[in-house]
Design a protein around this motif. Structure first.
Motif, mmCIF file in Angstrom:
data_model
loop_
_atom_site.group_PDB
_atom_site.id
_atom_site.type_symbol
_atom_site.label_atom_id
_atom_site.label_comp_id
_atom_site.label_asym_id
_atom_site.label_seq_id
_atom_site.Cartn_x
_atom_site.Cartn_y
_atom_site.Cartn_z
ATOM 1 N N HIS A 207 39.648 40.103 29.179
ATOM 2 C CA HIS A 207 40.264 40.672 30.381
ATOM 3 C C HIS A 207 40.377 39.670 31.525
ATOM 4 O O HIS A 207 40.703 40.061 32.649
ATOM 5 C CB HIS A 207 39.450 41.880 30.858
ATOM 6 C CG HIS A 207 39.443 43.027 29.891
ATOM 7 N ND1 HIS A 207 40.581 43.485 29.264
ATOM 8 C CD2 HIS A 207 38.420 43.817 29.447
ATOM 9 C CE1 HIS A 207 40.279 44.500 28.470
ATOM 10 N NE2 HIS A 207 38.977 44.717 28.556
ATOM 11 N N ARG A 210 43.838 39.486 33.095
ATOM 12 C CA ARG A 210 44.174 40.694 33.855
ATOM 13 C C ARG A 210 43.391 40.783 35.159
ATOM 14 O O ARG A 210 43.956 41.081 36.217
ATOM 15 C CB ARG A 210 43.881 41.926 32.998
ATOM 16 C CG ARG A 210 44.259 43.244 33.634
ATOM 17 C CD ARG A 210 43.627 44.405 32.887
ATOM 18 N NE ARG A 210 42.171 44.406 33.035
ATOM 19 C CZ ARG A 210 41.353 45.213 32.357
ATOM 20 N NH1 ARG A 210 41.854 46.047 31.455
ATOM 21 N NH2 ARG A 210 40.050 45.162 32.561
ATOM 22 N N ASP A 211 42.086 40.506 35.085
ATOM 23 C CA ASP A 211 41.232 40.661 36.263
ATOM 24 C C ASP A 211 41.251 39.437 37.166
ATOM 25 O O ASP A 211 40.747 39.494 38.291
ATOM 26 C CB ASP A 211 39.788 40.943 35.830
ATOM 27 C CG ASP A 211 39.658 42.221 35.012
ATOM 28 O OD1 ASP A 211 40.551 43.082 35.121
ATOM 29 O OD2 ASP A 211 38.668 42.341 34.263
ATOM 30 N N ARG A 212 41.766 38.315 36.659
ATOM 31 C CA ARG A 212 41.823 37.046 37.386
ATOM 32 C C ARG A 212 40.443 36.539 37.776
ATOM 33 O O ARG A 212 40.256 35.906 38.818
ATOM 34 C CB ARG A 212 42.702 37.154 38.654
ATOM 35 C CG ARG A 212 44.038 37.805 38.461
ATOM 36 C CD ARG A 212 44.809 37.230 37.303
ATOM 37 N NE ARG A 212 45.210 35.818 37.482
ATOM 38 C CZ ARG A 212 45.649 35.067 36.485
ATOM 39 N NH1 ARG A 212 45.725 35.541 35.246
ATOM 40 N NH2 ARG A 212 46.006 33.813 36.725
ATOM 41 N N ARG A 213 39.461 36.797 36.953
ATOM 42 C CA ARG A 213 38.109 36.279 37.171
ATOM 43 C C ARG A 213 37.337 36.311 35.855
ATOM 44 O O ARG A 213 37.657 37.097 34.961
ATOM 45 C CB ARG A 213 37.355 37.093 38.229
ATOM 46 C CG ARG A 213 37.131 38.542 37.857
ATOM 47 C CD ARG A 213 36.404 39.295 38.960
ATOM 48 N NE ARG A 213 36.201 40.690 38.597
ATOM 49 C CZ ARG A 213 35.175 41.141 37.875
ATOM 50 N NH1 ARG A 213 34.253 40.284 37.441
ATOM 51 N NH2 ARG A 213 35.051 42.430 37.590
ATOM 52 N N PRO A 215 33.793 36.961 33.651
ATOM 53 C CA PRO A 215 32.584 37.778 33.756
ATOM 54 C C PRO A 215 31.402 36.922 34.161
ATOM 55 O O PRO A 215 31.408 35.702 33.985
ATOM 56 C CB PRO A 215 32.413 38.351 32.340
ATOM 57 C CG PRO A 215 33.147 37.409 31.453
ATOM 58 C CD PRO A 215 34.291 36.882 32.263
#
Length: 432
Positions: A207, A210-213, A215
């Protein structure tokens, strides 16, 4: 700032290893990697795995374009090498294209991106290059261990291993009985461990685009820290493994003239007081702890939150890796115990760091560290006592390892967010 500091430290570390390798007349990690920009790489799958990690920050369209460019470059280079009569005799004929793509996106990040988009793309490029650099630094580390540690502690470890029943000798005969098919499967699992790690990491990082970061924690971090810290223990506790110390050697190194005797895997060594023993300056002293066991354990841990097929794959890779490390004579059983403790301790330290080092995290890391040090001390100074009382020392080794595993599961279970129970609607009075 953290990523910048990591980059500076990593670059300084690579420079240091480059100087050390050249001192021994060998190319270092930087030279070795630069060579693969043109010549056939040692590990094509690893370079494509690094590109796959980099692509987690890209859109689906850009991923397809990057993969197409990498394959196209590899095809062109293969044709050029073929025409020049310079086909790869060692390594793989592919992988250079993937390295070009990763470096190309690094240039794009600096010249064509700004702000958070530049930072995110540079993180992706850095992640891919770190995986590739980890392999190169590992090779240099192993060279240094063989040059700086002329004597090894294998006799001590082999005696201590009797507490577990000398499992390498048993599993070695089992693998030998499976014939070439079993050996080829286990060899593939053993060699492609980093690629398996990337598969799990790609699921964890699915992701990012999509999240531009990224985890807070993922497998690649654990994998790299294990590979960075583990070789330092090799320098403290140099061992080469049963196939070398008690057999004919492997990978073109070792030999009976260096071995105690030709015993592995059919004859367990007779119990006698252990001594330091000289060994060649080529074979890596990479037994204690078993980093392949540590990496496979990390893959297993990080696959637990994935879908069923990923969990099954993580379990298979762990079991197959343990079998290969013992069955090929690369490790003793006590190496594996130390490797499991090492992996859980590193994973606990990284997760505790992310949480801010609370009391539970500190206790968990200290407990794992104490157990790991106690294992090394017992292997070095108490091997005869362990061998003479296997029904006591063997269970104690397993209980010590299990205590670290239990402490990790219990502590991290408390760290996991708990889903709040759904509120039940209160019954409403009926209208008459």
């Amino acid at each position: 700032m953290l990523w910048t500091a990591m980059g500076v430290v990593t670059f300084a570390f690579l420079i240091t290893l480059e100087i050390a390798a050249r001192h021994y007349g060998e190319p270092g990690p930087i030279t070795d990697q630069a060579r693969e920009l043109v010549f056939a790489p040692k590990s094509g799958p690893l370079l494509y795995a690094g590109m796959a990690l980099m692509m987690v920050v890209l859109s689906r369209r850009d991923r397809l374009a990057a993969a197409g460019v990498a394959i196209g470059v590899d095809v062109v280079l293969w044709l050029v090498r073929w025409a020049a009569g310079a086909e790869a005799t060692h390594g793989h004929p592919f992988g250079t294209g993937a390295l070009w793509v990763v470096l190309g996106y690094g240039v794009i990040a600096v010249t064509r991106r700004t702000g958070p988009e530049r930072v995110l793309l540079l993180k992706g490029v850095g992640l891919g290059l770190l995986l590739v650099a980890g392999r190169k630094t590992g090779d240099t580390w192993l060279l240094i261990t063989s040059k700086t540690r002329p004597t090894v502690l294998d006799q001590y470890v082999a005696v201590a291993d009797r507490a577990l029943g000398s499992p390498s000798w048993l599993v070695g005969r089992m693998v030998e009985a499976t014939g070439p098919i079993g050996a080829h499967v286990l060899d593939y699992v053993y060699v492609q461990l980093a690629v398996a790690a990337v598969v799990v990491a790609l699921y964890q990082l699915r992701h990012v685009a999509r999240d531009r970061r990224f985890p807070a924690h993922h497998l690649v971090r654990t994998f790299l820290v294990i590979g960075l810290v583990g070789p330092a223990v090799y320098m403290i506790f140099p061992t080469v493994g049963p196939v070398f110390a008690y057999g004919t050697g492997a990978f073109g190194t070792g030999g009976l003239h260096w071995a105690v005797a030709d015993l592995w895997p059919h004859t367990v060594p007779a119990l006698s007081a252990p001594h330091w023993m000289p060994y060649d300056e080529i074979t890596p002293r990479n037994c204690m702890p078993s980093l392949h066991t540590a990496w496979a354990t990390a893959i297993f841990l990080h696959s637990r939150n994935g879908p069923k097929i990923l969990r099954h794959a993580g379990t298979f890779w762990l079991i197959a890796t343990l079998t290969a490390t013992l069955g090929f004579g690369y490790h003793y059983g006590v190496d594996l115990v130390a490797g499991v403790v090492f992996a859980f301790t590193v994973e606990a330290a990284l997760r505790a760091f992310d949480r801010g080092w609370d009391r539970a995290g500190i206790q968990l890391v200290v407990h794992g560290t104490v157990v790991f040090v106690a294992l090394l001390v017992s292997y070095r100074y108490l091997p005869m006592q362990m061998a003479r009382h296997p029904w006591v020392s063997g269970p104690l080794l397993l209980v010590a390892m299990a205590s670290v595993v239990y402490g990790y599961v219990r502590t991290t279970g408390l760290w996991e967010p708990k889903a709040a129970p759904a509120r039940q609607p209160r019954p409403q009075p009926e209208l008459v």
